[in-house]
Write an enzyme that holds these catalytic residues in place. Structure first.
Site, mmCIF file in Angstrom:
data_model
loop_
_atom_site.group_PDB
_atom_site.id
_atom_site.type_symbol
_atom_site.label_atom_id
_atom_site.label_comp_id
_atom_site.label_asym_id
_atom_site.label_seq_id
_atom_site.Cartn_x
_atom_site.Cartn_y
_atom_site.Cartn_z
ATOM 1 N N GLN A 118 0.821 -1.212 0.000
ATOM 2 C CA GLN A 118 0.000 0.000 0.000
ATOM 3 C C GLN A 118 0.862 1.272 0.000
ATOM 4 O O GLN A 118 0.370 2.359 -0.259
ATOM 5 C CB GLN A 118 -0.906 -0.014 1.253
ATOM 6 C CG GLN A 118 -2.175 0.759 1.129
ATOM 7 C CD GLN A 118 -3.084 0.277 0.023
ATOM 8 O OE1 GLN A 118 -3.606 1.107 -0.721
ATOM 9 N NE2 GLN A 118 -3.280 -1.022 -0.123
ATOM 10 N N LYS A 148 -0.768 -2.338 -7.826
ATOM 11 C CA LYS A 148 -1.148 -1.146 -7.049
ATOM 12 C C LYS A 148 -0.284 0.056 -7.414
ATOM 13 O O LYS A 148 -0.449 1.140 -6.876
ATOM 14 C CB LYS A 148 -1.055 -1.452 -5.556
ATOM 15 C CG LYS A 148 -2.140 -2.425 -5.122
ATOM 16 C CD LYS A 148 -2.165 -2.697 -3.652
ATOM 17 C CE LYS A 148 -3.283 -3.703 -3.357
ATOM 18 N NZ LYS A 148 -3.211 -4.246 -2.004
ATOM 19 N N CYS A 205 -9.912 -6.796 3.769
ATOM 20 C CA CYS A 205 -8.957 -7.850 4.142
ATOM 21 C C CYS A 205 -8.239 -7.507 5.435
ATOM 22 O O CYS A 205 -7.053 -7.829 5.606
ATOM 23 C CB CYS A 205 -7.927 -8.101 3.038
ATOM 24 S SG CYS A 205 -8.625 -8.681 1.515
HETATM 25 C C1 LIG Z 1 -3.149 -5.341 -1.490
HETATM 26 C C2 LIG Z 1 -2.377 -5.647 -0.277
HETATM 27 C C3 LIG Z 1 -1.837 -6.916 -0.066
HETATM 28 C C4 LIG Z 1 -2.075 -8.070 -1.014
HETATM 29 O O1 LIG Z 1 -1.545 -7.811 -2.265
HETATM 30 P P1 LIG Z 1 -1.819 -8.828 -3.490
HETATM 31 O O2 LIG Z 1 -1.422 -8.028 -4.675
HETATM 32 O O3 LIG Z 1 -3.278 -9.146 -3.453
HETATM 33 O O4 LIG Z 1 -0.966 -10.015 -3.261
HETATM 34 C C5 LIG Z 1 -1.100 -7.118 1.070
HETATM 35 N N1 LIG Z 1 -0.890 -6.136 1.961
HETATM 36 C C6 LIG Z 1 -1.393 -4.890 1.788
HETATM 37 C C7 LIG Z 1 -1.104 -3.838 2.796
HETATM 38 C C8 LIG Z 1 -2.149 -4.606 0.658
HETATM 39 O O5 LIG Z 1 -2.653 -3.391 0.488
#
Ligand SMILES: *Cc1c(COP(=O)(O)O)cnc(C)c1O
Length: 405
Positions: A201, A224, A363
């Site tokens: 993130q 991301k 999540c």
């Molecule tokens: C999105 C995210 C993940 C998981 O990333 P993936 O691309 O789904 O493997 C893990 N930790 C954080 C803080 C995230 O924002």
């Protein structure tokens, strides 16, 4: 020069409509949109040099290998890793974390301790729980406070010579909290523990320097950071990567195979079994180039402006509560609820207005449990969002409130 109109032209998707309304994409915390420069890199790969890497003598294979390794070097320089072979290409943050957790299964023993934070994504909780089940190690949790920040004095108390590993995210995906990872790393090292930082993130907003941070492991996902899905990275200090056993067996990761014994390839290939996401890796490199062409200082200051503006406007709505720390301690994520209204219902109405937000637990169920809520509405802004879009969001939330209360 930061020119928002030109930047938006780089993202074809931003001109589409949803339910007849212009798309307002505020779900960047879940995945970012893809600029034409990255889409072009993908098209170029499949149009001109699609081939398997590291094994062919033919021209296409050599071109693909060169481009793929060039991407690894881009990632190395972006994160300021000392060596290119300290960058392991993975399918994303989740796989990177699982790779490290798998490796530590052979290094931990019963009653060793692992520390995670209360602010973690499930992908930085579950693999460690699985590791604890396998090894008999014990999972400890750094608690958070009402403003969604880690309680550092509690962290001090958790650390001991039993602590072998510490896992924290750089920035929380659910609340946007920027964690004090320099301090966390320094203190862990004082008791001899290794630290993994989940940067999934953080990397869309900041440019981490893994050597300055002295992180042992740092992980991120391309999708991301304006790159494609299904590709990511694991940075590991050479000394740690040499200590960990391979993650998966297969092609690419071996030096020599006989039925009696197999010897493993050197770093980074030891951890890269099978044909990787070649195109994805190359496009990840293109995404890093793109972000650097905009400039992380520009990104951070523009996003912070959006964050301030949106927070102020949203808080003018009666009964709206924002979760998380004060603005100077977070990135451009606003996690909020309307009093007495389920976040899912708000999200559904916003979608009808063309506004994409995330609703739910993000999540990070332990965080929701802390606040005793089922979830939040999360608007997460990127450098290609605008104040006009914030206004549309605010009007949308007002409308949802009227319809639902
Ligand atoms: C999105 C995210 C993940 C998981 O990333 P993936 O691309 O789904 O493997 C893990 N930790 C954080 C803080 C995230 O924002």
């Amino acid at each position: 020069m930061f020119n928002i109109d030109n930047i938006r032209k780089d993202f074809p998707i931003l001109s589409r409509k949803v339910h007849g309304k212009p798309l307002v994409y505020l779900d960047n915390g879940a995945t970012s949109q893809t600029p034409i420069q990255v889409i072009d890199a993908i098209v170029d790969y499949y149009s001109n040099y699609n081939a398997n890497i590291h094994r062919g003598v033919h021209t296409l294979s050599q071109e693909a290998t060169d481009k793929y390794e060039e991407a690894r070097h881009k990632i190395q320089h972006h994160f300021n890793a000392k060596h290119a072979h300290e960058i392991i290409m993975t399918s994303g943050t989740t796989e990177s974390i699982n790779l490290v957790a798998h490796g530590f299964a052979s290094l931990l023993k019963k009653d060793d301790e692992i520390i995670v934070s209360a602010l973690e994504h499930h992908s930085n909780i579950v693999p460690w729980q699985m590791l604890c089940e396998k090894t008999g190690a014990i999972l400890r949790v750094i608690p958070m406070n009402d403003s969604g920040e880690l309680v550092m004095s509690a962290y001090d108390n958790l650390l001991s010579d039993k602590t072998k590993l510490v896992f924290v995210n750089h920035i929380s995906n659910a609340l946007g909290t920027i964690n004090p990872i320099e301090k966390i790393i320094k203190k862990a090292h004082q008791v001899g523990a290794a630290v993994l930082i989940d940067g999934a993130q953080a990397c869309p907003h900041v440019k981490p320097d893994v050597q300055a941070l002295d992180a042992d492991f740092y992980v991120a996902s391309a999708h991301k950071m304006c790159g494609p899905t299904g590709v990511g990275m694991l940075y590991g200090k050479e000394s740690w990567l040499n200590k960990l056993p391979p993650y998966q067996g297969g092609g690419e990761m071996i030096a020599e195979v006989t039925f009696e014994k197999t010897t493993y390839a050197d770093l980074p290939h030891k951890f890269e079994a099978g044909t990787p996401n070649i195109c994805g890796g190359i496009a990840f490199g293109a995404a890093i180039d793109y972000l650097n062409s905009i400039g992380f200082d520009n990104i951070a200051s523009y996003e912070h402006e959006l964050l301030e503006y949106a927070s102020k406007k949203l808080l003018e709505i009666e009964g709206l509560k924002i979760y998380g720390p004060k603005l100077s301690h977070k990135t451009s994520v606003i996690s909020f609820n309307l009093e007495g209204i389920h976040p899912y219902d708000v999200g559904t109405i916003l979608d009808k207005l063309g506004i994409a937000v995330r609703t739910g637990h993000h999540c990070a169920q332990p965080i929701m449990a802390y606040f005793k809520i089922p979830g939040t509405i999360r608007a997460s802004f990127a450098f290609y969002n605008t104040k006009e879009e914030v206004d549309i969001l605010v009007e949308g939330v007002k409308k949802a409130k009227m319809m639902l209360s």
